[in-house]
Design an enzyme around this catalytic site. Structure first.
Site, PDB file in Angstrom:
ATOM      1  N   ASP A  12       0.832  -1.212   0.000  1.00  0.00           N
ATOM      2  CA  ASP A  12       0.000   0.000   0.000  1.00  0.00           C
ATOM      3  C   ASP A  12       0.866   1.262   0.000  1.00  0.00           C
ATOM      4  O   ASP A  12       2.006   1.249   0.444  1.00  0.00           O
ATOM      5  CB  ASP A  12      -0.930  -0.018   1.231  1.00  0.00           C
ATOM      6  N   GLY A  13       0.277   2.340  -0.504  1.00  0.00           N
ATOM      7  CA  GLY A  13       0.942   3.645  -0.458  1.00  0.00           C
ATOM      8  C   GLY A  13       1.520   4.091  -1.795  1.00  0.00           C
ATOM      9  O   GLY A  13       2.185   5.123  -1.874  1.00  0.00           O
ATOM     10  N   ASN A  14       1.261   3.346  -2.855  1.00  0.00           N
ATOM     11  CA  ASN A  14       1.786   3.742  -4.175  1.00  0.00           C
ATOM     12  C   ASN A  14       1.264   5.116  -4.599  1.00  0.00           C
ATOM     13  O   ASN A  14       2.021   5.958  -5.073  1.00  0.00           O
ATOM     14  CB  ASN A  14       1.336   2.740  -5.253  1.00  0.00           C
ATOM     15  N   ARG A  25      -0.445   9.935  -9.160  1.00  0.00           N
ATOM     16  CA  ARG A  25      -0.628   8.642  -8.478  1.00  0.00           C
ATOM     17  C   ARG A  25      -0.069   7.477  -9.313  1.00  0.00           C
ATOM     18  O   ARG A  25       0.533   6.547  -8.790  1.00  0.00           O
ATOM     19  CB  ARG A  25      -2.127   8.378  -8.224  1.00  0.00           C
ATOM     20  N   HIS A  29       2.265   3.799  -8.904  1.00  0.00           N
ATOM     21  CA  HIS A  29       1.970   2.421  -9.316  1.00  0.00           C
ATOM     22  C   HIS A  29       3.118   1.873 -10.150  1.00  0.00           C
ATOM     23  O   HIS A  29       3.518   0.720  -9.998  1.00  0.00           O
ATOM     24  CB  HIS A  29       0.660   2.365 -10.106  1.00  0.00           C
ATOM     25  N   GLU A  59     -12.305  -4.597  -4.101  1.00  0.00           N
ATOM     26  CA  GLU A  59     -12.818  -3.250  -3.818  1.00  0.00           C
ATOM     27  C   GLU A  59     -12.113  -2.183  -4.658  1.00  0.00           C
ATOM     28  O   GLU A  59     -12.587  -1.040  -4.753  1.00  0.00           O
ATOM     29  CB  GLU A  59     -12.646  -2.914  -2.329  1.00  0.00           C
ATOM     30  N   ASN A  60     -10.989  -2.527  -5.259  1.00  0.00           N
ATOM     31  CA  ASN A  60     -10.270  -1.528  -6.060  1.00  0.00           C
ATOM     32  C   ASN A  60     -11.033  -1.140  -7.337  1.00  0.00           C
ATOM     33  O   ASN A  60     -10.684  -0.152  -7.993  1.00  0.00           O
ATOM     34  CB  ASN A  60      -8.849  -2.004  -6.408  1.00  0.00           C
ATOM     35  N   ARG A  63     -12.298   2.508  -7.786  1.00  0.00           N
ATOM     36  CA  ARG A  63     -11.436   3.647  -8.164  1.00  0.00           C
ATOM     37  C   ARG A  63     -11.842   4.210  -9.523  1.00  0.00           C
ATOM     38  O   ARG A  63     -12.544   3.550 -10.288  1.00  0.00           O
ATOM     39  CB  ARG A  63      -9.983   3.169  -8.213  1.00  0.00           C
ATOM     40  N   SER A 182      -7.991  -4.782   4.936  1.00  0.00           N
ATOM     41  CA  SER A 182      -8.606  -4.496   3.629  1.00  0.00           C
ATOM     42  C   SER A 182      -9.011  -5.762   2.860  1.00  0.00           C
ATOM     43  O   SER A 182      -8.702  -5.916   1.675  1.00  0.00           O
ATOM     44  CB  SER A 182      -7.673  -3.625   2.775  1.00  0.00           C
TER      45      SER A 182
END
Ligand code: IPE
Ligand code: IPE
Ligand code: MG
Length: 228
Positions: A12-14, A25, A29, A59-60, A63, A182
């Protein structure tokens, strides 16, 4: 000293990393994906046998479409660019998740990668792709019902999960500073040691991993017993 055999990572955190460094963002990635290669090598060095990477969650899909499209573009680019090297380095690659509802052009790629690397044995790298633990459990219960199994026990459920034949993770690492799962491997992480790292995924390095593995070796795992 007992070494971990399976490490699972929520990378996480990309997005935050990309925004901070490049105001983008997607750059996060891109560099996050580059870091996967390095971390696989680190794990081989540390004699880890299984590495599971949370790559895209069920859940992504929430986005923006633009980000999702870029992520799928990157995955294809990553496998195309790295497949030969991964295969040459004796790395077995597996995918877990709902692989029915993924973009059509990714399906043959995933099939080919799994098939071609299935006899490799330096490490098994499991990509959790369109993965959600709740949907994994729903699918497991559906197949149990379909098979009319009379006796429901731990082994039966384990054997109906995507992770059948993969031992449970010893260690869970989440980068990015948040302390949550998550919807990742809810069944399999029951006894994992949890490590939350205050660094974004593209910055996670060998020293961070080594520190975690060292700490792990000093932990008394009791599995409900006393272990005196
Ligand atoms: C993790 O990084 C990668 C994926 C979910 C695909 P994020 O994109 O969640 O990065 P942050 O958490 O927004 O910084
Ligand atoms: C978890 O990260 C999923 C992956 C790393 C692939 P998220 O960024 O999607 O998780 P939340 O939204 O912070 O819980
Ligand atoms: Mg995130």
């Amino acid at each position: 000293m007992i070494l971990p055999s399976h490490i699972a990572i929520i990378m996480d955190g990309n997005g935050r990393w990309g925004l901070k460094k490049y105001n983008d963002r997607n750059k996060g990635h891109y560099y996050g994906l580059q870091n996967i290669n390095k971390v696989i090598e680190h794990c081989i060095k540390l004699k880890i046998k299984y590495l599971t990477l949370y790559t895209f969650s069920t859940e992504n899909w929430n986005r923006p479409k633009k980000e999702i499209n870029y992520l799928f573009y990157l995955f294809k680019y990553f496998y195309k660019k790295n497949f030969n090297k991964l295969n040459k380095n004796n790395i077995r690659i597996k995918f877990i998740g709902d692989l029915i509802n993924i973009p059509k052009d990714l399906k043959p790629i995933i099939k080919k990668i799994q098939e071609k690397t299935k006899k490799n044995n330096a490490i098994t790298v499991v990509f959790a792709f369109n993965y959600g633990a709740k949907s994994e459990l729903i699918n497991a219960f559906k197949s149990i019902l379909k098979n009319k199994n009379k006796v429901i026990n731990e082994e039966l459920i384990t054997n109906n999960l995507y992770t059948k034949n993969i031992p449970d993770p010893d260690i869970l690492i989440r980068t990015g500073g948040n302390k949550r799962l998550s919807n990742f491997l809810l069944w399999q992480l029951s006894y994992a040691e949890l490590f939350f790292v205050n660094k974004n995924w593209p910055d996670f390095n060998f020293l961070d991993l080594k520190k975690i593995v060292n700490t792990f070796t000093s932990i008394k795992r009791k599995f409900g017993g006393l272990n005196e």
